[in-house]
Design a protein around this motif. Sequence first.
Motif, mmCIF file in Angstrom:
data_model
loop_
_atom_site.group_PDB
_atom_site.id
_atom_site.type_symbol
_atom_site.label_atom_id
_atom_site.label_comp_id
_atom_site.label_asym_id
_atom_site.label_seq_id
_atom_site.Cartn_x
_atom_site.Cartn_y
_atom_site.Cartn_z
ATOM 1 N N ALA A 50 40.515 43.893 31.171
ATOM 2 C CA ALA A 50 41.060 43.503 29.912
ATOM 3 C C ALA A 50 42.771 42.679 31.056
ATOM 4 O O ALA A 50 43.086 43.478 31.518
ATOM 5 C CB ALA A 50 41.598 43.961 29.108
ATOM 6 N N ILE A 51 43.239 42.477 30.906
ATOM 7 C CA ILE A 51 44.421 41.996 30.727
ATOM 8 C C ILE A 51 44.702 41.179 29.672
ATOM 9 O O ILE A 51 44.627 40.927 28.363
ATOM 10 C CB ILE A 51 44.426 40.825 32.206
ATOM 11 C CG1 ILE A 51 45.915 40.208 32.457
ATOM 12 C CG2 ILE A 51 44.073 39.439 31.265
ATOM 13 C CD1 ILE A 51 45.539 39.276 34.049
ATOM 14 N N SER A 52 46.742 42.078 29.856
ATOM 15 C CA SER A 52 47.437 41.698 28.944
ATOM 16 C C SER A 52 48.063 39.984 28.857
ATOM 17 O O SER A 52 47.690 39.185 29.693
ATOM 18 C CB SER A 52 48.422 42.644 28.921
ATOM 19 O OG SER A 52 49.490 41.883 29.853
ATOM 20 N N ILE A 71 40.732 42.171 37.484
ATOM 21 C CA ILE A 71 41.450 40.546 36.340
ATOM 22 C C ILE A 71 42.362 40.322 36.611
ATOM 23 O O ILE A 71 43.749 41.317 37.270
ATOM 24 C CB ILE A 71 40.845 41.605 34.940
ATOM 25 C CG1 ILE A 71 40.958 39.983 34.181
ATOM 26 C CG2 ILE A 71 41.182 42.607 34.956
ATOM 27 C CD1 ILE A 71 40.594 40.489 32.577
ATOM 28 N N PHE A 72 42.938 38.653 36.520
ATOM 29 C CA PHE A 72 43.816 38.247 36.239
ATOM 30 C C PHE A 72 43.722 36.956 36.071
ATOM 31 O O PHE A 72 42.668 35.727 35.512
ATOM 32 C CB PHE A 72 44.231 37.688 37.592
ATOM 33 C CG PHE A 72 43.018 37.247 38.944
ATOM 34 C CD1 PHE A 72 42.158 37.706 39.771
ATOM 35 C CD2 PHE A 72 43.614 35.918 38.580
ATOM 36 C CE1 PHE A 72 41.128 36.878 40.528
ATOM 37 C CE2 PHE A 72 42.999 35.019 40.564
ATOM 38 C CZ PHE A 72 41.785 35.681 40.934
ATOM 39 N N ARG A 73 45.035 36.550 35.450
ATOM 40 C CA ARG A 73 45.812 35.243 35.350
ATOM 41 C C ARG A 73 46.221 34.420 35.897
ATOM 42 O O ARG A 73 47.000 35.099 36.929
ATOM 43 C CB ARG A 73 45.850 35.393 33.349
ATOM 44 C CG ARG A 73 46.866 35.913 33.254
ATOM 45 C CD ARG A 73 47.427 36.615 32.170
ATOM 46 N NE ARG A 73 46.734 35.661 30.721
ATOM 47 C CZ ARG A 73 46.846 35.606 30.100
ATOM 48 N NH1 ARG A 73 46.112 36.753 29.848
ATOM 49 N NH2 ARG A 73 46.255 34.836 28.752
ATOM 50 N N THR A 79 43.694 29.972 32.921
ATOM 51 C CA THR A 79 42.557 30.248 33.249
ATOM 52 C C THR A 79 42.695 31.716 33.574
ATOM 53 O O THR A 79 43.792 32.437 33.901
ATOM 54 C CB THR A 79 41.993 29.616 34.448
ATOM 55 O OG1 THR A 79 41.754 28.251 34.387
ATOM 56 C CG2 THR A 79 40.378 30.605 34.836
ATOM 57 N N VAL A 80 41.516 33.060 33.253
ATOM 58 C CA VAL A 80 41.610 34.217 33.620
ATOM 59 C C VAL A 80 40.832 33.961 34.065
ATOM 60 O O VAL A 80 39.095 33.700 33.897
ATOM 61 C CB VAL A 80 41.894 34.631 32.054
ATOM 62 C CG1 VAL A 80 41.223 36.259 32.541
ATOM 63 C CG2 VAL A 80 42.609 34.985 31.223
ATOM 64 N N TYR A 81 40.788 34.870 35.279
ATOM 65 C CA TYR A 81 39.313 35.503 36.413
ATOM 66 C C TYR A 81 39.335 36.767 36.015
ATOM 67 O O TYR A 81 39.265 37.344 36.231
ATOM 68 C CB TYR A 81 40.010 34.516 37.711
ATOM 69 C CG TYR A 81 40.033 33.301 37.359
ATOM 70 C CD1 TYR A 81 42.099 33.285 37.551
ATOM 71 C CD2 TYR A 81 40.181 31.905 37.862
ATOM 72 C CE1 TYR A 81 42.003 31.768 38.029
ATOM 73 C CE2 TYR A 81 39.543 31.137 38.354
ATOM 74 C CZ TYR A 81 41.809 30.707 38.257
ATOM 75 O OH TYR A 81 41.790 29.761 38.405
ATOM 76 N N LEU A 82 38.012 36.714 36.737
ATOM 77 C CA LEU A 82 37.379 38.490 36.736
ATOM 78 C C LEU A 82 36.253 38.122 38.924
ATOM 79 O O LEU A 82 35.752 37.162 38.842
ATOM 80 C CB LEU A 82 36.784 38.727 35.962
ATOM 81 C CG LEU A 82 35.358 40.248 36.367
ATOM 82 C CD1 LEU A 82 36.836 40.857 36.734
ATOM 83 C CD2 LEU A 82 34.483 40.176 35.059
ATOM 84 N N GLN A 83 37.540 38.430 39.072
ATOM 85 C CA GLN A 83 36.533 38.333 40.378
ATOM 86 C C GLN A 83 35.490 40.170 41.409
ATOM 87 O O GLN A 83 36.920 41.465 41.009
ATOM 88 C CB GLN A 83 37.665 38.599 41.682
ATOM 89 C CG GLN A 83 37.308 39.256 43.245
ATOM 90 C CD GLN A 83 36.552 37.545 44.295
ATOM 91 O OE1 GLN A 83 37.752 36.523 43.696
ATOM 92 N NE2 GLN A 83 36.093 38.019 43.953
#
Length: 124
Positions: A50-52, A71-73, A79-83
């Motif tokens: 999760a990301i704030s 996780i980064f945005r 867009t929010v990514y999950l590497q």
Amino acid sequence: QVQLVESGGGLVRAGGSLRLSCVAPGRTLGVYAVGWFRQAPGKERSLVAAISRWSGANTYYSDSVKGRFTIFRDNAKNTVYLQMISLKPEDTAVYYCAASPAVDGRTADVYDYWGQGTQVTVSS
């Protein structure tokens, strides 16, 4: 209502990598905390990262993915990514992104909006 669309799933060998993307067409995703969940056959859906909202300064990872998933945005791309790296067969699941108006999304019960999911399959 916020529509979320995931992409980037697929079939990969163990040890491989994938990057999942979550977009919210027509909405500003930055105002939401975003989480990535997964559900494997016969198992409950669980929060893996999760990301704030906005800056994404706060992140959360489940123990099972810590050190392998990031996780980064990118608010400019909405867009929010999950590497995902060093993938394991046990990572095989349908992955869902979800959005919450909460500041961060460390608990699964704060999410109001869900995508349709993208399949990730990791072969041994």
